[in-house]
Write a protein that holds these residues in place. Structure first.
Motif, PDB file in Angstrom:
ATOM      1  N   GLU A  45       0.862  -1.248  -0.081  1.00  0.00           N
ATOM      2  CA  GLU A  45      -0.109   0.055   0.032  1.00  0.00           C
ATOM      3  C   GLU A  45       0.949   1.338  -0.105  1.00  0.00           C
ATOM      4  OE1 GLU A  45       0.084  -1.853   4.265  1.00  0.00           O
ATOM      5  OE2 GLU A  45      -0.265  -2.630   2.274  1.00  0.00           O
ATOM      6  N   ASN A  46       2.033   1.168   0.358  1.00  0.00           N
ATOM      7  CA  ASN A  46       3.083   2.327   0.266  1.00  0.00           C
ATOM      8  C   ASN A  46       3.599   2.622  -1.084  1.00  0.00           C
ATOM      9  OD1 ASN A  46       2.187   2.853   3.096  1.00  0.00           O
ATOM     10  ND2 ASN A  46       4.376   2.581   3.723  1.00  0.00           N
ATOM     11  N   LEU A  47       3.618   1.660  -1.876  1.00  0.00           N
ATOM     12  CA  LEU A  47       4.381   1.721  -3.188  1.00  0.00           C
ATOM     13  C   LEU A  47       3.502   2.932  -4.047  1.00  0.00           C
ATOM     14  CD1 LEU A  47       4.286  -1.895  -4.496  1.00  0.00           C
ATOM     15  CD2 LEU A  47       6.233  -0.485  -3.660  1.00  0.00           C
ATOM     16  N   THR A  48       2.762   3.351  -3.752  1.00  0.00           N
ATOM     17  CA  THR A  48       1.828   4.687  -4.551  1.00  0.00           C
ATOM     18  C   THR A  48       2.719   5.945  -3.908  1.00  0.00           C
ATOM     19  OG1 THR A  48      -0.411   3.587  -4.770  1.00  0.00           O
ATOM     20  CG2 THR A  48      -0.019   5.833  -5.040  1.00  0.00           C
ATOM     21  N   ASN A  49       2.684   5.971  -2.476  1.00  0.00           N
ATOM     22  CA  ASN A  49       3.047   7.135  -2.144  1.00  0.00           C
ATOM     23  C   ASN A  49       4.767   7.233  -2.100  1.00  0.00           C
ATOM     24  OD1 ASN A  49       0.905   7.621  -0.623  1.00  0.00           O
ATOM     25  ND2 ASN A  49       1.374   6.691   1.298  1.00  0.00           N
ATOM     26  N   VAL A  50       5.432   5.982  -2.143  1.00  0.00           N
ATOM     27  CA  VAL A  50       6.972   6.162  -2.289  1.00  0.00           C
ATOM     28  C   VAL A  50       7.415   6.379  -3.885  1.00  0.00           C
ATOM     29  CG1 VAL A  50       9.182   5.084  -1.885  1.00  0.00           C
ATOM     30  CG2 VAL A  50       7.390   4.834  -0.285  1.00  0.00           C
ATOM     31  N   TYR A  51       6.584   5.465  -4.711  1.00  0.00           N
ATOM     32  CA  TYR A  51       7.082   5.439  -6.180  1.00  0.00           C
ATOM     33  C   TYR A  51       6.175   5.789  -7.094  1.00  0.00           C
ATOM     34  CZ  TYR A  51      10.578   2.395  -3.963  1.00  0.00           C
ATOM     35  OH  TYR A  51      11.578   2.156  -2.837  1.00  0.00           O
ATOM     36  N   ILE A  72       3.373   4.404  -7.792  1.00  0.00           N
ATOM     37  CA  ILE A  72       2.960   3.141  -8.780  1.00  0.00           C
ATOM     38  C   ILE A  72       1.354   2.954  -8.094  1.00  0.00           C
ATOM     39  CG2 ILE A  72       3.019   0.460  -8.712  1.00  0.00           C
ATOM     40  CD1 ILE A  72       6.250   1.046  -8.320  1.00  0.00           C
ATOM     41  N   ASP A  73       0.512   2.753  -9.312  1.00  0.00           N
ATOM     42  CA  ASP A  73      -0.963   2.423  -9.041  1.00  0.00           C
ATOM     43  C   ASP A  73      -1.149   1.255  -8.505  1.00  0.00           C
ATOM     44  OD1 ASP A  73      -3.667   1.990  -8.974  1.00  0.00           O
ATOM     45  OD2 ASP A  73      -3.985   2.525 -11.166  1.00  0.00           O
ATOM     46  N   ALA A  74      -1.463   1.036  -7.376  1.00  0.00           N
ATOM     47  CA  ALA A  74      -2.061  -0.441  -6.625  1.00  0.00           C
ATOM     48  C   ALA A  74      -2.649  -1.485  -7.601  1.00  0.00           C
ATOM     49  CB  ALA A  74      -2.625  -0.295  -5.452  1.00  0.00           C
ATOM     50  N   ALA A  75      -3.761  -0.833  -8.423  1.00  0.00           N
ATOM     51  CA  ALA A  75      -4.564  -1.580  -9.295  1.00  0.00           C
ATOM     52  C   ALA A  75      -3.587  -2.340 -10.468  1.00  0.00           C
ATOM     53  CB  ALA A  75      -5.301  -0.659 -10.109  1.00  0.00           C
ATOM     54  N   GLN A  76      -2.355  -1.821 -10.524  1.00  0.00           N
ATOM     55  CA  GLN A  76      -1.470  -2.572 -11.507  1.00  0.00           C
ATOM     56  C   GLN A  76      -0.446  -3.513 -10.889  1.00  0.00           C
ATOM     57  OE1 GLN A  76       0.680   1.160 -12.573  1.00  0.00           O
ATOM     58  NE2 GLN A  76      -0.060   0.722 -14.877  1.00  0.00           N
ATOM     59  N   VAL A  77      -0.581  -3.726  -9.702  1.00  0.00           N
ATOM     60  CA  VAL A  77       0.378  -4.723  -8.911  1.00  0.00           C
ATOM     61  C   VAL A  77      -0.553  -5.928  -8.557  1.00  0.00           C
ATOM     62  CG1 VAL A  77       1.450  -4.881  -6.786  1.00  0.00           C
ATOM     63  CG2 VAL A  77       1.507  -2.901  -7.950  1.00  0.00           C
ATOM     64  N   VAL A  78      -0.012  -7.093  -8.746  1.00  0.00           N
ATOM     65  CA  VAL A  78      -0.724  -8.537  -8.401  1.00  0.00           C
ATOM     66  C   VAL A  78       0.076  -8.913  -7.034  1.00  0.00           C
ATOM     67  CG1 VAL A  78      -0.809 -10.918  -8.857  1.00  0.00           C
ATOM     68  CG2 VAL A  78      -1.049  -9.331 -10.613  1.00  0.00           C
ATOM     69  N   ASN A  79       1.417  -8.707  -6.950  1.00  0.00           N
ATOM     70  CA  ASN A  79       2.188  -9.043  -5.839  1.00  0.00           C
ATOM     71  C   ASN A  79       3.411  -8.222  -5.717  1.00  0.00           C
ATOM     72  OD1 ASN A  79       3.122 -10.616  -3.624  1.00  0.00           O
ATOM     73  ND2 ASN A  79       4.130 -12.337  -5.103  1.00  0.00           N
ATOM     74  N   ALA A  80       3.852  -7.825  -4.710  1.00  0.00           N
ATOM     75  CA  ALA A  80       5.145  -7.130  -4.601  1.00  0.00           C
ATOM     76  C   ALA A  80       5.846  -7.519  -3.241  1.00  0.00           C
ATOM     77  CB  ALA A  80       4.780  -5.491  -4.506  1.00  0.00           C
ATOM     78  N   ALA A  81       7.141  -7.105  -3.313  1.00  0.00           N
ATOM     79  CA  ALA A  81       8.080  -7.340  -1.930  1.00  0.00           C
ATOM     80  C   ALA A  81       9.083  -6.197  -2.308  1.00  0.00           C
ATOM     81  CB  ALA A  81       8.598  -8.563  -1.869  1.00  0.00           C
TER      82      ALA A  81
END
Length: 167
Positions: A64-70, A72-81
């Motif tokens: 959920e922080n990928l949007t704030n930091v990078y 990146i739209d969460a709807a484009q993400v299946v999985n992340a680390a």
């Protein structure tokens, strides 16, 4: 092309366990015989990278922080680390691995991660030559629906482990 960055050469890491889904796929990262998309345990891969590099001072970056930091739209993400590690430089080392919903999303995510590397380089240019050199020598890696950013002194080992895992 991949460039080396950092000088650490930790022991080779075996790829994390991979499983196949039943959804057919034609993108890179698909099993050549069955067409099934290969699912990679990104969290397991991240844990192995942290252990192999001997990184003790790090913080995980939740999806959920990928949007704030990078951006990146969460709807484009299946999985992340992802994680950031303080290793003594002015900028924390950043490792981000993402499975996108499709190759178009992967391309968009890769562009945003490339922008992040450029931003680090621009900021470091005036006061942190080591971070500038690191940012200029690390690449964002894309393989099918998988995208990885490895802004780290462990670039060689981590990027190789990522590429081995995602095919």
């Amino acid at each position: 092309t991949l460039t080396a960055c950092g000088g650490d050469e930790p022991e080779e890491t075996p790829a994390p366990e991979q499983t196949e889904t039943v959804e057919p796929g034609t993108e890179e990262g698909a099993d050549a015989e069955t067409g099934a998309t290969v699912e990679v345990d990104l969290a397991g891969l991240m844990a192995q990278m942290i252990a192999d590099a001997g990184i003790a001072d790090y913080i995980e970056v939740p999806v959920e922080n990928l949007t704030n930091v990078y951006g990146i739209d969460a709807a484009q993400v299946v999985n992340a680390a992802a994680f950031n590690a303080m290793t003594g430089g002015a900028f924390p080392e950043e490792v981000v691995m993402i499975q996108a919903v499709d190759e178009a999303a992967a391309a968009d995510i890769a562009a945003k991660l490339e922008g992040r590397l450029t931003s680090i380089a621009d900021q470091a240019a005036s006061y942190d030559p080591a971070s500038l050199e690191l940012a200029e020598s690390c690449d964002v890696i894309t393989s099918g629906v998988y995208v990885g950013l490895f802004f780290t002194n462990h670039y060689d080992a981590m990027s190789a482990a990522f590429q081995s895992a995602v095919g």
